[in-house]
Write an enzyme that holds these catalytic residues in place. Structure first.
Site, PDB file in Angstrom:
ATOM      1  N   TYR A  88       0.579  -1.440   0.006  1.00  0.00           N
ATOM      2  CA  TYR A  88      -0.116  -0.125  -0.154  1.00  0.00           C
ATOM      3  C   TYR A  88       0.958   1.624   0.164  1.00  0.00           C
ATOM      4  CZ  TYR A  88      -3.000   3.423   1.797  1.00  0.00           C
ATOM      5  OH  TYR A  88      -2.982   4.853   1.788  1.00  0.00           O
ATOM      6  N   ASP A 118       0.344  -8.243   6.063  1.00  0.00           N
ATOM      7  CA  ASP A 118      -0.561  -6.872   6.601  1.00  0.00           C
ATOM      8  C   ASP A 118      -1.723  -8.025   5.494  1.00  0.00           C
ATOM      9  OD1 ASP A 118      -2.849  -5.263   5.208  1.00  0.00           O
ATOM     10  OD2 ASP A 118      -1.333  -3.708   5.326  1.00  0.00           O
TER      11      ASP A 118
HETATM   12  N1  LCS Z   1      -2.740  -1.327   4.527  1.00  0.00           N
HETATM   13  C1  LCS Z   1      -3.955  -1.712   2.973  1.00  0.00           C
HETATM   14  C2  LCS Z   1      -3.238  -2.835   2.007  1.00  0.00           C
HETATM   15  C3  LCS Z   1      -3.952  -0.555   2.700  1.00  0.00           C
HETATM   16  O1  LCS Z   1      -4.813  -1.172   1.920  1.00  0.00           O
HETATM   17  C4  LCS Z   1      -4.090   0.444   3.507  1.00  0.00           C
HETATM   18  C5  LCS Z   1      -5.372   1.604   3.153  1.00  0.00           C
HETATM   19  C6  LCS Z   1      -3.637   0.543   4.884  1.00  0.00           C
HETATM   20  C7  LCS Z   1      -2.845  -0.518   5.590  1.00  0.00           C
HETATM   21  C8  LCS Z   1      -3.365   1.956   5.918  1.00  0.00           C
HETATM   22  O2  LCS Z   1      -4.781   2.372   6.733  1.00  0.00           O
HETATM   23  P1  LCS Z   1      -5.680   3.208   6.683  1.00  0.00           P
HETATM   24  O3  LCS Z   1      -4.265   3.840   7.748  1.00  0.00           O
HETATM   25  O4  LCS Z   1      -5.725   3.891   5.688  1.00  0.00           O
HETATM   26  O5  LCS Z   1      -6.831   2.391   7.753  1.00  0.00           O
HETATM   27  N2  LCS Z   1      -5.830   1.818   2.070  1.00  0.00           N
HETATM   28  C9  LCS Z   1      -6.233   2.262   1.521  1.00  0.00           C
HETATM   29  C10 LCS Z   1      -6.268   2.108  -0.461  1.00  0.00           C
HETATM   30  O6  LCS Z   1      -6.607   1.118  -0.714  1.00  0.00           O
HETATM   31  N3  LCS Z   1      -7.505   3.284  -0.774  1.00  0.00           N
HETATM   32  O7  LCS Z   1      -7.819   4.350   0.065  1.00  0.00           O
HETATM   33  C11 LCS Z   1      -6.590   3.935   1.429  1.00  0.00           C
END
Ligand code: LCS
Length: 400
Positions: free
Chosen positions: A112, A186
């Protein structure tokens, strides 16, 4: 509450739910209180030393959040869990607990965008270096470990193009080099319903609760699941004093509510995503479809072995390149142009300029995130309506 023999959907509803001893409410109430009263000074002191169990202050623990943590630990087959105010809060708190200046991380090159930015561009300022490798290339990957490597960081299926890493093989390689290396996966795209990293040799499962676990697009949250010792360490270091990124009681309640229907939602996400991927593959405007459920996907066999089904995310490249992608994104009427994923609504985005804009041009190329790539989070609408919307947009690209 221990239910070793109960199945996933039962656990998603009942695990951790026995905590309201006050009135016996069926649903865990929202304990919207920043602090908790002590009966006397001795009790306060005992709570701080840990001699007496009980709540102190909601940055250190909250009854509603504690039930969510218990449920997450059961669903991920871990001993304990810790909730955070975002996925980034969870991941950065874990990394800062594990690594100090002079330490080294090995990570897959496809992550990500926020996590990539943290490891590639921010952590080096604090003396923590990361080697990015293709974890599918066993030889190169083995060479990346160093005597100061503390962490192997993986994401599978990976954001945005659904690359699959063999968790058992990758964990075994890290442990063979040095059994003290922690392996963190993750698990946001898969959820514990589809894949359980701790059962596949990993030490830590990380989540953005924002996505499928909450599932309704109204919370930003994160979590870590591991053994009791590691979770206690992160609670005391990464969360309590470093990030302070605690999940609120209200958001904990919303995620608890979302998890009750996780299995039902994931079954539908997976079935619809497969149908959408098959439709896309047959459309003449499409160059390449990435979905681990398609037999042609390079990670299909590993995904089949380590996942219960293939998830709700699909990515694809259009024959007309980036301009065709922009045209498609502008022409949709049901599917929403937005980042995030795992919601009831189908969402579409352009990773190179949005979620992965933290990668520079060379880094995008190294991670195989092309300019032409479009990412789709297949929602819970009727799949025929999702396909109709894509069809009219893709058919329009064919008209010259
Ligand atoms: N890990 C993955 C695989 C993610 O897709 C995201 C956010 C995060 C961690 C971080 O999480 P957050 O702090 O946003 O809760 N992914 C996003 C995406 O693909 N589009 O917007 C946010």
């Amino acid at each position: 509450m221990k239910h070793p023999s109960r199945r996933f959907s039962t656990l998603a509803i009942h695990a951790g739910n026995n905590a309201d001893k006050t009135y016996g409410a069926l649903v865990m109430p929202i304990y919207q209180s920043s602090t908790f009263r002590f009966d006397n000074p001795d009790q306060g002191a005992r709570r701080f030393t840990g001699e007496e169990e009980g709540f102190i202050y909601s940055r250190l623990g909250n009854p509603t959040t504690a039930v969510l943590q218990d449920k997450l630990a059961v669903l991920e087959s871990g001993e304990a869990a810790l909730a955070f105010s975002s996925g980034m809060g969870a991941i950065s708190s874990a990394i800062l607990t594990i690594c100090q200046a002079g330490d080294h991380i090995v990570a897959d090159e496809l992550l990500y965008g926020g996590v990539y930015d943290l490891l590639a561009h921010i952590m080096p300022c604090y003396g923590i270096e990361t080697s990015f490798v293709n974890t599918q290339d066993v030889t190169a990957f083995q060479d990346a470990f160093r005597p100061n490597t503390k962490l192997l960081y993986l994401e599978t299926p990976a954001n945005p193009n659904l690359k699959i890493t063999d968790l058992r093989a990758a964990s075994a390689l890290a442990k063979a080099y040095d059994k003290r290396i922690l392996v963190m996966c993750d698990n946001t795209f898969a959820t514990p319903y589809l894949q359980q990293p701790l059962k596949l040799g990993c030490d830590i499962a990380a989540h953005s609760l924002t996505k499928y676990l909450n599932g309704h697009g109204d919370v930003i949250g994160g979590a870590l699941i591991s053994n009791k010792k590691f979770i206690q360490e992160v609670a005391n270091i990464g969360l309590k004093n470093l990030s302070g990124a605690v999940l609120s009681a209200f958001d904990s309640y919303l995620v608890l509510r979302g998890i009750k229907t996780l299995e039902l939602r994931m079954e539908r996400h997976c079935a619809s995503a497969l149908q959408v991927a098959e439709f896309l593959q047959g459309h003449p405007a499409i160059r390449q479809v990435y979905y681990p459920g398609l037999p042609q996907h390079p990670g299909h066999t590993i995904a089949k072995a380590q996942m219960h089904a293939f998830g709700g995310m699909v990515a694809f490249e259009l024959k007309g390149g980036r301009s065709a992608g922009a045209k498609l994104l502008n022409s949709l009427s049901l599917i929403t142009l937005a980042v995030s994923l795992g919601d009831t609504e189908t969402l579409i985005e352009h990773p190179a300029t949005m979620t992965h804009s933290t990668y520079n041009a060379e880094e995008l190329a190294a991670a195989h995130i092309s300019e032409d790539l479009v990412r789709l989070s297949v929602g819970l609408e009727d799949v025929l309506d999702i396909i109709d919307d894509l069809q009219q947009g893709l058919d329009a690209l064919m008209l010259k």
